[in-house]
Design an enzyme around this catalytic site. Structure first.
Site, PDB file in Angstrom:
ATOM      1  N   ASN A   1     -46.245  -2.559 -24.860  1.00 32.91           N
ATOM      2  CA  ASN A   1     -46.739  -1.221 -24.917  1.00 32.91           C
ATOM      3  C   ASN A   1     -47.848  -1.063 -25.995  1.00 32.91           C
ATOM      4  O   ASN A   1     -47.184  -1.022 -27.396  1.00 32.91           O
ATOM      5  CB  ASN A   1     -45.730  -0.310 -25.036  1.00 32.91           C
ATOM      6  CG  ASN A   1     -46.060   1.152 -25.266  1.00 32.91           C
ATOM      7  OD1 ASN A   1     -47.176   1.325 -25.082  1.00 32.91           O
ATOM      8  ND2 ASN A   1     -45.018   2.007 -25.528  1.00 32.91           N
TER       9      ASN A   1
ATOM     10  N   LYS B   1     -49.660   1.665 -26.545  1.00 33.35           N
ATOM     11  CA  LYS B   1     -49.799   2.819 -27.023  1.00 33.35           C
ATOM     12  C   LYS B   1     -51.122   3.350 -27.283  1.00 33.35           C
ATOM     13  O   LYS B   1     -51.909   2.757 -26.732  1.00 33.35           O
ATOM     14  CB  LYS B   1     -48.882   3.255 -28.504  1.00 33.35           C
ATOM     15  CG  LYS B   1     -47.316   2.703 -28.238  1.00 33.35           C
ATOM     16  CD  LYS B   1     -46.596   2.956 -29.300  1.00 33.35           C
ATOM     17  CE  LYS B   1     -45.158   2.417 -29.027  1.00 33.35           C
ATOM     18  NZ  LYS B   1     -44.173   2.738 -30.017  1.00 33.35           N
TER      19      LYS B   1
ATOM     20  N   HIS C   1     -41.499   7.788 -21.864  1.00 31.30           N
ATOM     21  CA  HIS C   1     -41.175   6.990 -23.175  1.00 31.30           C
ATOM     22  C   HIS C   1     -41.001   8.125 -24.153  1.00 31.30           C
ATOM     23  O   HIS C   1     -41.290   9.286 -24.046  1.00 31.30           O
ATOM     24  CB  HIS C   1     -42.863   6.349 -23.410  1.00 31.30           C
ATOM     25  CG  HIS C   1     -42.639   5.478 -24.762  1.00 31.30           C
ATOM     26  ND1 HIS C   1     -42.561   6.276 -26.153  1.00 31.30           N
ATOM     27  CD2 HIS C   1     -42.454   4.392 -25.097  1.00 31.30           C
ATOM     28  CE1 HIS C   1     -42.372   5.094 -26.988  1.00 31.30           C
ATOM     29  NE2 HIS C   1     -42.229   3.938 -26.338  1.00 31.30           N
TER      30      HIS C   1
ATOM     31  N   GLU D   1     -41.995   8.961 -27.048  1.00 31.98           N
ATOM     32  CA  GLU D   1     -42.998   9.445 -27.566  1.00 31.98           C
ATOM     33  C   GLU D   1     -43.452  10.804 -26.666  1.00 31.98           C
ATOM     34  O   GLU D   1     -44.036  11.864 -27.114  1.00 31.98           O
ATOM     35  CB  GLU D   1     -44.144   8.880 -28.006  1.00 31.98           C
ATOM     36  CG  GLU D   1     -43.918   7.699 -29.212  1.00 31.98           C
ATOM     37  CD  GLU D   1     -44.284   6.240 -29.361  1.00 31.98           C
ATOM     38  OE1 GLU D   1     -45.288   6.120 -28.687  1.00 31.98           O
ATOM     39  OE2 GLU D   1     -43.694   5.589 -30.178  1.00 31.98           O
TER      40      GLU D   1
ATOM     41  N   GLU E   1     -34.446   2.612 -24.951  1.00 34.99           N
ATOM     42  CA  GLU E   1     -35.267   2.427 -26.253  1.00 34.99           C
ATOM     43  C   GLU E   1     -34.526   3.672 -27.162  1.00 34.99           C
ATOM     44  O   GLU E   1     -34.844   4.550 -27.038  1.00 34.99           O
ATOM     45  CB  GLU E   1     -36.595   2.675 -26.089  1.00 34.99           C
ATOM     46  CG  GLU E   1     -37.284   1.822 -25.296  1.00 34.99           C
ATOM     47  CD  GLU E   1     -38.793   1.850 -25.472  1.00 34.99           C
ATOM     48  OE1 GLU E   1     -39.417   0.565 -25.783  1.00 34.99           O
ATOM     49  OE2 GLU E   1     -39.535   2.878 -25.449  1.00 34.99           O
TER      50      GLU E   1
ATOM     51  N   GLY F   1     -40.439   1.790 -33.872  1.00 37.38           N
ATOM     52  CA  GLY F   1     -41.406   1.955 -34.837  1.00 37.38           C
ATOM     53  C   GLY F   1     -40.732   1.865 -36.062  1.00 37.38           C
ATOM     54  O   GLY F   1     -41.661   2.019 -37.039  1.00 37.38           O
TER      55      GLY F   1
ATOM     56  N   SER G   1     -38.458  -1.882 -32.090  1.00 34.68           N
ATOM     57  CA  SER G   1     -38.480  -2.936 -33.048  1.00 34.68           C
ATOM     58  C   SER G   1     -38.268  -4.313 -32.602  1.00 34.68           C
ATOM     59  O   SER G   1     -37.589  -5.128 -33.687  1.00 34.68           O
ATOM     60  CB  SER G   1     -38.042  -2.644 -34.291  1.00 34.68           C
ATOM     61  OG  SER G   1     -38.156  -1.255 -34.977  1.00 34.68           O
TER      62      SER G   1
HETATM   63  P1  PGA Z   1     -42.035  -0.802 -31.482  1.00 37.33           P
HETATM   64  O1  PGA Z   1     -42.117   0.243 -30.205  1.00 37.33           O
HETATM   65  O2  PGA Z   1     -41.654  -2.218 -30.724  1.00 37.33           O
HETATM   66  O3  PGA Z   1     -42.972  -0.636 -32.275  1.00 37.33           O
HETATM   67  O4  PGA Z   1     -40.763  -0.283 -31.855  1.00 37.33           O
HETATM   68  C1  PGA Z   1     -41.439   0.115 -29.039  1.00 37.33           C
HETATM   69  C2  PGA Z   1     -41.801   1.213 -27.927  1.00 37.33           C
HETATM   70  O5  PGA Z   1     -42.055   2.341 -28.167  1.00 37.33           O
HETATM   71  O6  PGA Z   1     -42.047   0.781 -26.587  1.00 37.33           O
END
Ligand code: PGA
Length: 252
Positions: free
Chosen positions: A9, A11, A96, A98, A168, A174, A214
């Protein structure tokens, strides 16, 4: 057997030039990865060019979101699922954290987007996951089953073949703080049980459940060794071709 999916992803990262450069570097590094499906989700404006550059390769494209609306129309700023399909996407990420956190996306929007995506011929990577506060309150399972129930609302048995769930935990995205393989496995097994109760044990057995939060080259193998973890949704570590390729090639 459920074929794992390793999805990157991206983003809101990468200009078109950077996106093309990364996929061209990635292509040879994952060319022999037959044990899993490889997916990347670039920003909307890069999808067409990236898809063209990946034609004939084993890397598939996902959108990062789509409209709740199925048909074209007066919806400024929206991108319909059929438009993503039209430019080469096979998957779309929906719900997601976010989007839920910063763009007020609700379960009912997730459900409408999911239905629009399926009607348009895309497969959906539906994201669910609890926040740290919710985990600490001991309500993580309630939150996840609520998101699943809301998002899957209105789907028929045949639609379920086009659903992939990504668990997630928000506290792991992140942050560098990954769920342990055991913590992730526990929630994945729970998600499969919820799916079986809601739909059927056959559908639950086929459902691919990805872990996200992560994921890195050094923790992917441990996660993938768990029985109910069928792949990963990778953010930060998918931005560089070599680290994403190491994650894809976790078995070698
Ligand atoms: P990350 O993000 O691997 O940077 O933690 C995962 C995601 O948001 O899909």
């Amino acid at each position: 057997m459920r074929k794992p999916i390793i999805a990157g992803n991206w983003k809101m990262y990468k200009s078109l030039g950077d996106a093309v450069e990364t996929v061209l570097a990635l292509k040879p590094l994952v060319a022999n990865a037959n044990h899993c499906e490889v997916v990347i989700a670039p920003v909307f404006t890069a999808i067409k060019t990236v898809a063209d550059r990946l034609e004939g390769s084993n890397i598939h494209i996902a959108g990062q979101d789509c409209s709740t609306e199925v048909e074209e129309g007066a919806h400024t700023g929206e991108v319909a699922a059929f438009m993503l399909k039209d430019v080469g996407a096979k998957y779309v990420i929906i719900g997601h954290s976010e989007r839920r956190q910063f763009y007020a996306e609700t379960d009912s929007m997730v459900s409408r987007k999911t239905q629009a995506a399926i009607k348009s011929g895309l497969s959906v990577i539906m994201c669910v996951g609890e926040s740290l506060a919710q985990r600490e309150q001991g309500i993580a399972e309630n939150v996840v089953s609520g998101q699943l129930g809301g998002g899957l609302n209105g789907l028929t048995a045949s639609d379920l073949d086009r659903i992939i769930v990504a668990y997630e935990p928000v506290w792991a995205i992140g942050t560098g703080r990954t769920a342990t393989p055991e913590q992730a496995q526990e929630m994945h097994a729970f998600i499969r049980r919820v799916f079986a109760e809601r739909h059927s044990s056959g559908a639950a057995e086929k459902l691919r459940i990805l872990y996200g939060g992560s994921v890195k080259p050094d923790n992917i193998a441990g996660l993938m060794s768990q029985g109910d973890i069928d792949g990963a949704l990778v953010g930060g570590a998918s931005l560089k071709a070599d680290s994403f390729a190491q994650i894809v090639n976790y078995r070698s």
